[in-house]
Design an enzyme around this catalytic site. Sequence first.
Site, PDB file in Angstrom:
ATOM      1  N   TYR A  13      33.998  36.828  45.619  1.00 17.66           N
ATOM      2  CA  TYR A  13      32.963  37.997  45.190  1.00 17.66           C
ATOM      3  C   TYR A  13      31.712  37.116  45.828  1.00 17.66           C
ATOM      4  O   TYR A  13      30.688  38.419  46.828  1.00 17.66           O
ATOM      5  CB  TYR A  13      32.998  38.686  44.380  1.00 17.66           C
ATOM      6  CG  TYR A  13      32.062  39.357  42.860  1.00 17.66           C
ATOM      7  CD1 TYR A  13      31.288  40.424  43.537  1.00 17.66           C
ATOM      8  CD2 TYR A  13      31.841  39.100  42.114  1.00 17.66           C
ATOM      9  CE1 TYR A  13      31.131  41.485  43.097  1.00 17.66           C
ATOM     10  CE2 TYR A  13      30.669  39.779  41.760  1.00 17.66           C
ATOM     11  CZ  TYR A  13      30.173  40.859  41.953  1.00 17.66           C
ATOM     12  OH  TYR A  13      29.065  41.927  41.824  1.00 17.66           O
ATOM     13  N   TYR A 143      37.562  26.369  30.977  1.00 17.07           N
ATOM     14  CA  TYR A 143      36.625  26.945  32.708  1.00 17.07           C
ATOM     15  C   TYR A 143      35.680  26.010  32.359  1.00 17.07           C
ATOM     16  O   TYR A 143      34.759  25.657  33.703  1.00 17.07           O
ATOM     17  CB  TYR A 143      37.084  28.468  32.832  1.00 17.07           C
ATOM     18  CG  TYR A 143      35.680  29.041  33.352  1.00 17.07           C
ATOM     19  CD1 TYR A 143      36.206  28.407  35.134  1.00 17.07           C
ATOM     20  CD2 TYR A 143      34.514  29.840  33.054  1.00 17.07           C
ATOM     21  CE1 TYR A 143      34.508  28.689  35.839  1.00 17.07           C
ATOM     22  CE2 TYR A 143      33.536  29.821  34.133  1.00 17.07           C
ATOM     23  CZ  TYR A 143      33.447  30.187  35.752  1.00 17.07           C
ATOM     24  OH  TYR A 143      32.895  30.133  35.814  1.00 17.07           O
ATOM     25  N   PHE A 171      24.625  34.049  35.009  1.00 16.77           N
ATOM     26  CA  PHE A 171      25.409  33.816  33.277  1.00 16.77           C
ATOM     27  C   PHE A 171      26.164  35.562  34.386  1.00 16.77           C
ATOM     28  O   PHE A 171      26.935  35.023  34.424  1.00 16.77           O
ATOM     29  CB  PHE A 171      24.400  34.852  32.847  1.00 16.77           C
ATOM     30  CG  PHE A 171      23.370  34.032  31.401  1.00 16.77           C
ATOM     31  CD1 PHE A 171      22.772  32.741  32.277  1.00 16.77           C
ATOM     32  CD2 PHE A 171      23.247  34.282  30.851  1.00 16.77           C
ATOM     33  CE1 PHE A 171      22.401  31.492  31.964  1.00 16.77           C
ATOM     34  CE2 PHE A 171      23.500  32.618  29.819  1.00 16.77           C
ATOM     35  CZ  PHE A 171      23.054  31.283  30.677  1.00 16.77           C
ATOM     36  N   HIS A 191      36.193  41.948  35.083  1.00 14.84           N
ATOM     37  CA  HIS A 191      34.746  42.086  34.737  1.00 14.84           C
ATOM     38  C   HIS A 191      34.578  43.571  33.901  1.00 14.84           C
ATOM     39  O   HIS A 191      35.405  43.990  34.441  1.00 14.84           O
ATOM     40  CB  HIS A 191      34.436  41.322  35.922  1.00 14.84           C
ATOM     41  CG  HIS A 191      34.292  40.050  36.118  1.00 14.84           C
ATOM     42  ND1 HIS A 191      34.983  39.101  36.714  1.00 14.84           N
ATOM     43  CD2 HIS A 191      33.819  38.640  35.050  1.00 14.84           C
ATOM     44  CE1 HIS A 191      34.303  38.055  36.937  1.00 14.84           C
ATOM     45  NE2 HIS A 191      34.217  37.865  36.258  1.00 14.84           N
ATOM     46  N   TYR A 210      35.861  45.651  23.648  1.00 17.50           N
ATOM     47  CA  TYR A 210      36.284  44.186  22.674  1.00 17.50           C
ATOM     48  C   TYR A 210      35.620  44.094  21.566  1.00 17.50           C
ATOM     49  O   TYR A 210      34.550  42.688  21.433  1.00 17.50           O
ATOM     50  CB  TYR A 210      36.309  42.817  23.805  1.00 17.50           C
ATOM     51  CG  TYR A 210      37.849  43.080  24.332  1.00 17.50           C
ATOM     52  CD1 TYR A 210      39.268  44.284  25.003  1.00 17.50           C
ATOM     53  CD2 TYR A 210      37.738  43.282  26.316  1.00 17.50           C
ATOM     54  CE1 TYR A 210      40.191  44.491  25.708  1.00 17.50           C
ATOM     55  CE2 TYR A 210      38.496  43.344  27.028  1.00 17.50           C
ATOM     56  CZ  TYR A 210      40.113  44.014  26.769  1.00 17.50           C
ATOM     57  OH  TYR A 210      40.643  44.107  27.929  1.00 17.50           O
TER      58      TYR A 210
HETATM   59  P1  NAD Z   1      35.813  34.578  43.478  1.00 20.02           P
HETATM   60  O1  NAD Z   1      37.570  34.674  42.671  1.00 20.02           O
HETATM   61  O2  NAD Z   1      35.739  36.235  43.973  1.00 20.02           O
HETATM   62  O3  NAD Z   1      35.945  33.714  44.708  1.00 20.02           O
HETATM   63  C1  NAD Z   1      36.165  32.715  44.557  1.00 20.02           C
HETATM   64  C2  NAD Z   1      36.419  32.103  46.258  1.00 20.02           C
HETATM   65  O4  NAD Z   1      37.079  30.782  45.974  1.00 20.02           O
HETATM   66  C3  NAD Z   1      37.725  32.775  46.206  1.00 20.02           C
HETATM   67  O5  NAD Z   1      37.498  33.212  48.142  1.00 20.02           O
HETATM   68  C4  NAD Z   1      39.176  31.915  46.635  1.00 20.02           C
HETATM   69  O6  NAD Z   1      40.321  32.484  47.695  1.00 20.02           O
HETATM   70  C5  NAD Z   1      37.805  30.384  46.508  1.00 20.02           C
HETATM   71  N1  NAD Z   1      39.010  28.979  46.114  1.00 20.02           N
HETATM   72  C6  NAD Z   1      39.616  28.941  44.924  1.00 20.02           C
HETATM   73  N2  NAD Z   1      39.732  27.798  45.237  1.00 20.02           N
HETATM   74  C7  NAD Z   1      39.719  27.218  46.120  1.00 20.02           C
HETATM   75  C8  NAD Z   1      40.099  26.699  46.683  1.00 20.02           C
HETATM   76  N3  NAD Z   1      40.332  25.231  46.041  1.00 20.02           N
HETATM   77  N4  NAD Z   1      40.162  26.041  48.030  1.00 20.02           N
HETATM   78  C9  NAD Z   1      39.555  26.847  48.574  1.00 20.02           C
HETATM   79  N5  NAD Z   1      38.454  28.042  48.175  1.00 20.02           N
HETATM   80  C10 NAD Z   1      39.424  28.729  47.669  1.00 20.02           C
HETATM   81  O7  NAD Z   1      35.150  34.127  41.977  1.00 20.02           O
HETATM   82  P2  NAD Z   1      33.482  34.956  42.621  1.00 20.02           P
HETATM   83  O8  NAD Z   1      33.622  36.025  41.317  1.00 20.02           O
HETATM   84  O9  NAD Z   1      32.806  35.309  43.518  1.00 20.02           O
HETATM   85  O10 NAD Z   1      32.868  33.190  41.831  1.00 20.02           O
HETATM   86  C11 NAD Z   1      32.558  32.430  41.991  1.00 20.02           C
HETATM   87  C12 NAD Z   1      31.591  31.021  42.293  1.00 20.02           C
HETATM   88  O11 NAD Z   1      30.623  31.720  40.819  1.00 20.02           O
HETATM   89  C13 NAD Z   1      32.586  30.345  41.056  1.00 20.02           C
HETATM   90  O12 NAD Z   1      32.965  29.277  40.899  1.00 20.02           O
HETATM   91  C14 NAD Z   1      32.341  30.800  39.625  1.00 20.02           C
HETATM   92  O13 NAD Z   1      32.911  30.190  38.414  1.00 20.02           O
HETATM   93  C15 NAD Z   1      31.282  31.152  39.441  1.00 20.02           C
HETATM   94  N6  NAD Z   1      30.785  31.758  38.696  1.00 20.02           N
HETATM   95  C16 NAD Z   1      30.806  33.940  38.776  1.00 20.02           C
HETATM   96  C17 NAD Z   1      30.562  34.151  37.847  1.00 20.02           C
HETATM   97  C18 NAD Z   1      30.508  35.633  37.724  1.00 20.02           C
HETATM   98  O14 NAD Z   1      29.874  36.438  36.508  1.00 20.02           O
HETATM   99  N7  NAD Z   1      32.179  36.134  38.303  1.00 20.02           N
HETATM  100  C19 NAD Z   1      29.579  33.686  36.930  1.00 20.02           C
HETATM  101  C20 NAD Z   1      29.216  32.539  36.724  1.00 20.02           C
HETATM  102  C21 NAD Z   1      29.675  31.789  37.947  1.00 20.02           C
HETATM  103  N1  UDP Z   2      34.330  43.352  28.181  1.00 20.48           N
HETATM  104  C1  UDP Z   2      34.893  45.014  27.518  1.00 20.48           C
HETATM  105  N2  UDP Z   2      36.234  45.239  27.877  1.00 20.48           N
HETATM  106  C2  UDP Z   2      36.892  45.062  28.790  1.00 20.48           C
HETATM  107  C3  UDP Z   2      36.179  43.448  29.661  1.00 20.48           C
HETATM  108  C4  UDP Z   2      34.933  43.477  29.055  1.00 20.48           C
HETATM  109  O1  UDP Z   2      34.371  44.938  25.939  1.00 20.48           O
HETATM  110  O2  UDP Z   2      37.532  45.616  29.593  1.00 20.48           O
HETATM  111  C5  UDP Z   2      32.895  42.495  27.522  1.00 20.48           C
HETATM  112  C6  UDP Z   2      33.914  41.641  26.710  1.00 20.48           C
HETATM  113  O3  UDP Z   2      33.726  41.514  25.209  1.00 20.48           O
HETATM  114  C7  UDP Z   2      32.398  40.838  26.986  1.00 20.48           C
HETATM  115  C8  UDP Z   2      31.443  41.576  28.123  1.00 20.48           C
HETATM  116  O4  UDP Z   2      32.706  42.672  28.530  1.00 20.48           O
HETATM  117  O5  UDP Z   2      31.301  41.079  25.322  1.00 20.48           O
HETATM  118  C9  UDP Z   2      30.946  41.280  29.213  1.00 20.48           C
HETATM  119  O6  UDP Z   2      32.591  40.930  30.459  1.00 20.48           O
HETATM  120  P1  UDP Z   2      33.014  40.059  31.664  1.00 20.48           P
HETATM  121  O7  UDP Z   2      34.035  39.547  31.338  1.00 20.48           O
HETATM  122  O8  UDP Z   2      32.590  41.166  32.765  1.00 20.48           O
HETATM  123  O9  UDP Z   2      32.032  38.835  31.124  1.00 20.48           O
HETATM  124  P2  UDP Z   2      32.370  37.655  30.517  1.00 20.48           P
HETATM  125  O10 UDP Z   2      30.913  37.904  29.837  1.00 20.48           O
HETATM  126  O11 UDP Z   2      33.543  37.269  29.884  1.00 20.48           O
HETATM  127  O12 UDP Z   2      31.927  36.528  31.749  1.00 20.48           O
END
Ligand code: NAD
Ligand code: UDP
Length: 332
Positions: A13, A143, A171, A191, A210
């Site tokens: 993503y 995590y 965040f 999410h 939740y």
């Molecule tokens: P995502 O799951 O969509 O993307 C992760 C990608 O990494 C995927 O394409 C997956 O196939 C690849 N991957 C995982 N393990 C691998 C491995 N061992 N080797 C090669 N490829 C691998 O997740 P995302 O939501 O895009 O998150 C991206 C990064 O941002 C992650 O490190 C996550 O911890 C961090 N992050 C995300 C959020 C959020 O709100 N989505 C918030 C804070 C931090």
């Molecule tokens: N949440 C919710 N219903 C859902 C998914 C998430 O009420 O179906 C709430 C969750 O408890 C949190 C906020 O939405 O308070 C954001 O959750 P998300 O999983 O998107 O991100 P997080 O803050 O856990 O990284």
Amino acid sequence: MADTIMVAGGAGYIGSHMVHQLIEEGYDVVIVDNLSTGHRRAVNPKARFYEGDTRDLDFLNQVFERENIQAVIHMDAFSIVPESVKNPLKYFDNNVIGMVKLFEAMQQHAIHYLIFSSTAATFGQPKKTPVADSAPQEPINPYGESKLMMEQMMKWVDQAYGIKSVALRYFNAAGALEDGSIGEDHNPETHLIPIILRTAMGEQDTLKIYGNDYNTPDGTNVRDYVHIIDLAQAHILALKYLQAGNPSDAFNLGSSTGFSVQEIVAAAREVTQKPIPAEFAPRRGGDPDTLVADSSRAKKVLGWKPKYDNIHDIIQTAWTWKQKHPQGYQDK
Ligand code: NAD
Ligand code: UDP
């Protein structure tokens, strides 16, 4: 010639938006991804894609030998909190071992710069809000712990091998590219915003909120939603910051505005013009009351200027993606 940047996790993503933004700004991009949670259809055709695992040192060495890479953006990880609580070793294996191997390959190929996707989850239940870069990091799930271990590894690797790095602690990443060509498609989706939009489309009857007994103004959790293109921009600034000779550092990235779950639902109803039925459900477990970033250092030190400061605009971009791709990348 343009720098070549490796985006590990570039089929995910946030990674797919990162790749888009790098290409927009003229960089040459190499994607490494094992497609464990990412999508082949999210792979940008203007980048060179190597399918493989970051825990596989031979594979990484082959990529670094073929490509003249100047820096790595390390986004690949597993990131589902409840899964990490049930299966912590899966998280330490993929996230921590993956980074060990990546650093080994970088060291062997004299690659000096790494930008890392860290998370608000490294802070656990912060005592003060908004959360400053220097706030105590006390994760409350595996995590967050795995990501904190990775941040700590960065410090020692810098000291021993001189690999400079920036940890960017996102965040809540939200939204999609404005044209709706790429977006969020996790399976399972946990999410809030994509689940709300799924409810708006009628794919599920009711959104479950939740918990409504948190210590917040309306009782539901308060979070800080930041647009992924703004996140991507911060990585490019962090890269320039390191390339200019600055020291390793860590920054919190958010919009600095908190919204409760109920406020997000209300905004989504306005954007989509759909009723979006919602009901209160028990707490999910492990959710802190409030998580809002203090991003003032990222703005001051990196010169970060987030473009999206309106939650309606952020939700609108996610809605455009959802309307164009109701089944996510299956529809592409
Ligand atoms: P995502 O799951 O969509 O993307 C992760 C990608 O990494 C995927 O394409 C997956 O196939 C690849 N991957 C995982 N393990 C691998 C491995 N061992 N080797 C090669 N490829 C691998 O997740 P995302 O939501 O895009 O998150 C991206 C990064 O941002 C992650 O490190 C996550 O911890 C961090 N992050 C995300 C959020 C959020 O709100 N989505 C918030 C804070 C931090
Ligand atoms: N949440 C919710 N219903 C859902 C998914 C998430 O009420 O179906 C709430 C969750 O408890 C949190 C906020 O939405 O308070 C954001 O959750 P998300 O999983 O998107 O991100 P997080 O803050 O856990 O990284």
